[in-house]
Design an enzyme around this catalytic site. Structure first.
Site, PDB file in Angstrom:
ATOM      1  N   GLU A 142      -0.225  11.332  13.453  1.00 36.71           N
ATOM      2  CA  GLU A 142       0.087  11.485  12.284  1.00 36.71           C
ATOM      3  C   GLU A 142       0.136  12.838  11.826  1.00 36.71           C
ATOM      4  OE1 GLU A 142       0.740  11.392   8.309  1.00 36.71           O
ATOM      5  OE2 GLU A 142       1.307   9.903   9.427  1.00 36.71           O
ATOM      6  N   ALA A 143       1.113  13.428  11.048  1.00 35.28           N
ATOM      7  CA  ALA A 143       1.245  14.866  10.609  1.00 35.28           C
ATOM      8  C   ALA A 143       0.267  15.037   9.637  1.00 35.28           C
ATOM      9  CB  ALA A 143       2.648  14.934   9.896  1.00 35.28           C
ATOM     10  N   THR A 203       3.385   3.477   6.374  1.00 40.74           N
ATOM     11  CA  THR A 203       3.308   1.961   6.161  1.00 40.74           C
ATOM     12  C   THR A 203       3.560   1.111   7.607  1.00 40.74           C
ATOM     13  OG1 THR A 203       4.198   2.471   3.836  1.00 40.74           O
ATOM     14  CG2 THR A 203       3.938   0.357   4.575  1.00 40.74           C
ATOM     15  N   ALA A 213      11.219   1.955   6.926  1.00 37.50           N
ATOM     16  CA  ALA A 213      12.274   1.580   6.012  1.00 37.50           C
ATOM     17  C   ALA A 213      13.793   1.951   6.155  1.00 37.50           C
ATOM     18  CB  ALA A 213      11.985   2.011   4.489  1.00 37.50           C
ATOM     19  N   ASN A 255       1.855   4.745  -3.487  1.00 34.20           N
ATOM     20  CA  ASN A 255       2.772   4.026  -4.152  1.00 34.20           C
ATOM     21  C   ASN A 255       1.965   3.298  -5.512  1.00 34.20           C
ATOM     22  OD1 ASN A 255       1.476   1.788  -3.041  1.00 34.20           O
ATOM     23  ND2 ASN A 255       3.384   1.238  -2.035  1.00 34.20           N
ATOM     24  N   MET A 263       2.799  -2.355  -5.736  1.00 31.71           N
ATOM     25  CA  MET A 263       3.272  -3.509  -6.480  1.00 31.71           C
ATOM     26  C   MET A 263       3.640  -4.518  -5.344  1.00 31.71           C
ATOM     27  SD  MET A 263       5.446  -1.818  -9.422  1.00 31.71           S
ATOM     28  CE  MET A 263       5.904  -3.168 -10.482  1.00 31.71           C
ATOM     29  N   ALA A 283       7.515  -1.761   0.484  1.00 34.01           N
ATOM     30  CA  ALA A 283       6.423  -1.508   1.205  1.00 34.01           C
ATOM     31  C   ALA A 283       6.103  -2.898   2.073  1.00 34.01           C
ATOM     32  CB  ALA A 283       5.264  -1.349   0.343  1.00 34.01           C
ATOM     33  N   HIS A 332      12.206   4.696  -3.339  1.00 28.72           N
ATOM     34  CA  HIS A 332      12.382   3.622  -2.384  1.00 28.72           C
ATOM     35  C   HIS A 332      13.640   3.937  -1.412  1.00 28.72           C
ATOM     36  CE1 HIS A 332      10.637   0.158  -5.497  1.00 28.72           C
ATOM     37  NE2 HIS A 332       9.811   0.894  -4.650  1.00 28.72           N
TER      38      HIS A 332
END
Length: 651
Positions: A109-110, A88, A619, A166, A169, A631, A586
């Protein structure tokens, strides 16, 4: 073809009667073709993604593999910035930092592309990616507060990160959350007054005629991430909204607006006009961005460690080591300015510890040379614990057919796929999280002191911030969507926004290909249990309040549904809470932005304490978890760091 045959065999098993075979011959074959073409469609190719790691790195020599290999100039590919993780936040950083053509950026990126996967693009399809190669299929340590159970914890392994898997939202927490960050770190740039401009920067709000009360001036209009009301919402979720209002929860047109977070309303989503998910990959890594000659995006490139050397007497991150497979060749690349770890709340502390940055005693247990003793790495893990409640849908209009168990279910699924593919309408455009409500457990209207005399500690970030979120889904499910019900259902959910239970991420070995351990320590405090008890009680009250009560079948008293739950005692409901608690995806705060002596891992500029040229951005840096969905804050944190870095480089 194996997947095609599996679908075909299942369909044939459900069409064993002659009449069903006639239906299959008449129209079922064409319908099945539509389904298979959709589900098994060839991925959208993004030719600018690099899978040959020789094009972005140099091989690690055998004599370097057992040491902390240090790339040397004139031998290894060199970039100004290396971003570890295309999640993200990582996609934001890659797009924004490469806006300066003089800055060379490498994103590693994996996994692969999220936009290439139909289940990621279609709003209702994301849970079909769980338990596949596109996610890390974590299971937590047994949790004493949750009946000794382990919990499935999917974390994304694809570009876009968890914004690709996700529920889309678009709610960002409460303004007081960011004021709390600013106070803890002592940096006013993180206060909502200053930080909110980065929320607006990523937004492209599209107004809707039915929601004209949204203050568009408070929303961004030109950002990469579309937000608005392009998802579908069931009538039952609209009934839930009205029932919430009827028990005293005020309506709000915008959880992110000037009126604050509290209230009930339809949730804005990251779904665009084409009724497709907008992830950070699709929003930021556009074809135009990928054409930039100074940006390279490598996929299937797992970073195994950050390389650190001593420069002018100071420890400095100088590059990274990465590979595609455990047995395959390893590669390295050099970073002139910054290495930024954006692996998320689980993988960022894991990569730091593998690189020798973390609690010294824990690193020594795994024979990892200590580069920097940082006790906070992997600690303060906090996640939003959710409780799901299941109800019988009296109208029999749920999405039960999304997990077909009969021929009629297959036909309904076929029809819905056709609607989505051709018309971009129908129930497949739901994001599942359709309507939400945010409340405080000390609200005397909702929780009268005569019924709830116990005073619970206020763990919120301020008087306008909630500590419970309710949300609805158009059908009930178990085990993160892997198990459905054989009847039409509807589900209500409650999760704790500000838990006081904290866990940790830890090494299980020094092998970078072994997943780390995750222990969220759910429900370790009585306060968390008591607040969820209040949330469950209030949800039951809402389910029995018109108009929602008129569309739920209260006479359906089967034991696996919750129509009789209100008859249970508090102790019985607490037992249910401990049994049912799950992640709502989260996790945060395992590389906290906080003072060094207070468990901090990064400072206010997201620099890792003690190692120059090394930052974390995702995060994991949240000082505390936000009061809602994570997000948006991840996007804004990356927008802020990008601006801060570019400003610093210019000066």
């Amino acid at each position: 073809m194996d997947s095609f045959n599996a679908v075909l065999k299942k369909l044939l098993a459900l069409t064993s009667t002659s009449s069903h075979r006639i239906l299959l011959r008449a129209g079922g074959v064409a319908a099945l073709t539509i389904i298979v073409r959709f589900l098994l469609a060839a991925p959208k190719k993004r030719t600018k993604y690099i899978s040959d790691l020789r094009k972005v790195g140099a091989p690690v020599l055998p004599q370097e593999s057992s040491a902390n290999a240090i790339p040397t100039p004139n031998q290894d590919p060199e970039y100004d910035v290396i971003i570890v993780g295309g999640g993200t936040s990582g996609c934001v950083l890659a797009a924004r930092l490469s806006e300066d053509p003089s800055v060379r950026v490498l994103l590693l990126e994996a996994g692969g592309s999220g936009t290439a996967l139909p289940y990621s693009r279609i709003p209702s399809g994301f849970s079909r990616l769980f338990r596949t190669k596109h996610v890390y299929n974590f299971h937590t340590e047994p949790s004493a507060g949750a009946g000794g159970k382990t919990h499935y914890w999917p974390r994304a392994k694809l570009l876009g990160g968890c914004s690709s898997i996700n529920a889309q939202m678009a709610q960002y927490g409460a303004p007081e959350d960011f004021d709390e960050w600013a106070q803890v770190i002592g940096d006013s740039s993180w206060s909502f007054k200053n930080f909110s401009k980065y929320i607006n920067k990523f937004e492209r709000f599209v107004p809707h005629t039915e929601y004209s009360s949204v203050d568009a001036s408070a929303r961004g209009a030109n950002g990469p991430m579309t937000i608005g009301y392009f998802n579908s919402v069931s009538d039952k979720s609209k009934s839930f909204l009205q029932s919430c209002v009827n028990i005293g929860i005020p309506f709000t047109p915008d959880f992110n607006g000037p009126a604050g977070t509290l209230g009930v309303g339809r949730v804005m989503t990251y779904v665009n006009e084409k009724k497709e998910r907008v992830s950070s990959e699709s929003g930021y890594l556009t074809p135009e961005v990928l054409e930039r000659p100074n940006l390279k995006v490598a996929v299937h490139a797992k970073v195994t460690k950050v390389l650190v050397e001593v420069v002018d007497g100071k420890k400095r991150a100088t590059g990274v080591e990465f590979a595609t497979t455990k047995e395959g060749a390893r590669y390295k690349a050099r970073a002139r300015k910054e290495v930024i770890i954006s692996g998320g709340a689980i993988h960022s502390p894991h990569i730091l510890m593998l690189s020798g940055v973390g609690p010294a005693s824990h690193l020594k247990e795994h024979d990892i040379p200590v580069v920097q003793d940082l006790p906070g790495v992997g600690g303060h893990l906090v996640d939003h614990p959710v409780i799901d409640l299941y109800f019988k849908d009296k109208t029999n209009t749920s999405m039960k057919w999304i997990q077909p168990h009969s021929f009629s279910d297959f036909l309904r699924l076929t029809s819905s796929v056709f609607q989505y593919q051709v018309l971009r309408t129908g129930m497949l455009t739901t994001n599942f999280g359709e309507v939400a409500a945010f409340v405080r457990t000390d609200d005397p209207t909702l929780f009268p002191p005569s019924r709830y005399p116990q005073q619970l500690r206020d763990s919120t970030s301020g008087p306008g911030a909630p500590d419970l979120e309710f949300f609805t889904t158009p059908l009930a499910y178990k085990e993160h969507g892997a198990v459905g019900f054989d009847v039409h259902t509807y589900a209500l959910h409650v999760y704790l926004l500000k838990p006081t239970s904290f866990g940790n991420v830890f090494l299980k070995s020094a092998n970078p290909w072994d997943l780390p351990g995750v222990d969220p320590k759910y429900l370790s405090t009585d306060e968390d249990v008591q607040k969820l008890l209040r949330g469950v009680r209030l949800l039951l009250q809402i389910s029995q309040t018109a108009p929602l009560s008129t569309v739920l079948d209260a006479s359906f008293l089967r034991s696996d549904l919750d129509h009789a739950l209100h008859f249970k005692s508090d102790s019985e409901i607490i037992e249910l809470i401990r049994t049912r608690v799950e992640t709502v995806y989260h996790p945060t705060s395992t590389c906290r932005m906080a003072p060094l002596g207070q468990g901090g891992v990064v400072d206010g500029e997201l620099r890792v304490y003690g190692v120059e040229g090394l930052r974390v951005c995702d995060a994991s840096v949240f000082t505390e978890v936000v009061s809602g969905h994570t997000a948006g804050a991840c996007l804004a944190v990356a927008e802020k760091l990008s601006d801060d870095l570019k400003r610093g480089w210019r000066s």
